[in-house]
Design an enzyme around this catalytic site. Structure first.
Site, PDB file in Angstrom:
ATOM      1  N   ASP A  18       0.790  -1.199   0.078  1.00 21.22           N
ATOM      2  CA  ASP A  18       0.097   0.003  -0.110  1.00 21.22           C
ATOM      3  C   ASP A  18       0.869   1.248  -0.115  1.00 21.22           C
ATOM      4  O   ASP A  18       0.625   2.074   0.724  1.00 21.22           O
ATOM      5  CB  ASP A  18      -0.967   0.157   1.397  1.00 21.22           C
ATOM      6  N   GLU A 198     -11.102  -0.466  -3.896  1.00 21.07           N
ATOM      7  CA  GLU A 198     -10.387  -0.060  -2.765  1.00 21.07           C
ATOM      8  C   GLU A 198      -9.161   0.845  -3.206  1.00 21.07           C
ATOM      9  O   GLU A 198      -8.891   0.818  -4.390  1.00 21.07           O
ATOM     10  CB  GLU A 198     -10.107  -0.991  -1.495  1.00 21.07           C
TER      11      GLU A 198
END
Length: 323
Positions: A18, A198
């Site tokens: 991420d 997401e």
């Protein structure tokens, strides 16, 4: 800067998922990401993009032992807004029966120092949305004097794990006005393992606003696509956003790239080109839950563009990119 080829056995930064790289007006790059232990937020600072590889990580915040900030610290993002630094991140609570998985909420930290690796990070609390439900992956951007937040959340009334939403902000930790769903998992490549949209990331270029996002489970099925809107559109109108109905970056066994996704964007050292920052694994088979496999690595590639003005994610990872 050394060359970064298509060899996915040599990541830019190992075991950091991420990833977010922010190039600030102070001439420095700032890097943060999920650490394998999910227990803290780290920040690296460097005068060059390449220098982030060797920069010493500074721990700016650690999870609590109990309560809503005690488990699975995911996907921190650093932003500079109105003269201060802010970190958005997701956190869950540990209970006697479970480890907080899929019980996340969005939280915000603030630091008024010029250098965010110094000074004090203050907790601004939970960023409240329309529902008290699973929420994560907040990112912020400004457009024509208005600050927006884009994030992923589960609507209790919609089947699935997370959709993408946008809202205006009254300050860096508070939403105002309506909250609009701009994407929901609907295609077969978005619902493998989990029904997921997401990891939004915003990029503006030539009159359009792109929001990249990731879909499906976090194993080799993880992949990326994007939404696009005109810079003149009402960004709070769901009809302004068009989703590309296919994955634009996905597993490629010929490259040794598995489950690419949860990206961000930054700039080359000279500011001339956009850079794609993302994570991927360099092997396919995973033992146990993919979320606890530590080997999602950070990669960077100079972002290439199609003739129609849209980002060419796949083409970007296939070339020698960053020097």
């Amino acid at each position: 800067m050394r060359d970064y080829h298509t060899d996915f056995q040599e990541p830019f930064i190992a075991q950091r998922a991420d990833p977010l790289i922010y190039k600030h007006t102070d001439g420095h790059y700032y890097f943060t990401a999920s650490v394998p232990e999910y227990d803290r937020i780290e920040l690296r600072r460097s005068a060059t993009l390449a220098g982030l590889r060797e920069a010493e990580p500074v721990v700016i915040w650690r999870k609590y032992e109990t309560g809503p900030l005690s488990a699975n610290i995911w996907a921190p993002e650093i932003h500079h807004i109105d003269g201060k630094w802010y970190v958005y991140f997701a956190a869950a609570r540990t209970t006697e029966t479970q480890d907080g998985l899929f019980d996340h909420r969005i939280f915000v930290l603030e630091n008024g120092s010029a250098n965010p690796t110094e000074g004090t990070w203050e907790e601004k609390g939970q960023l409240r949305t329309a529902w008290e439900s699973f929420a994560l992956d907040a990112t912020s951007f400004e457009h024509r004097g208005v600050r927006y937040l884009v994030w992923a959340q589960k609507d209790p009334n919609i089947p699935g794990n997370s959709n993408l939403y946008i809202s205006e902000m009254s300050n860096p930790w508070t939403l105002r006005g309506k909250q609009t769903m701009i994407a929901t998992p609907e295609h077969d490549w978005e619902i493998i393992g989990f029904k997921v949209n997401e990891g939004p990331a915003v990029l503006k270029r030539d009159g359009r606003i792109f929001i990249s996002f990731s879909a499906s489970a976090t194993d080799f099925n993880y992949c990326m696509s994007h939404l696009a809107a005109s810079e003149d559109a009402d960004l709070l109108d769901a009809a302004s956003w068009t989703k590309t109905p296919k994955p634009l970056l996905k597993t490629d066994e010929t490259l040794g790239m598995f489950g690419p996704g949860h990206n961000s964007f930054t700039k080359t050292d000279d500011g001339a080109e956009d850079v794609l920052v993302f994570h991927a694994r360099n092997y396919k088979e995973i033992t146990g839950d993919p979320l606890y496999d530590p080997n999602r690595h950070t990669y960077v590639r100079v972002l290439k563009w199609h003739d129609d003005g849209t980002p060419d994610y796949e083409g970007s990872v296939r070339l020698v990119q960053v020097k």
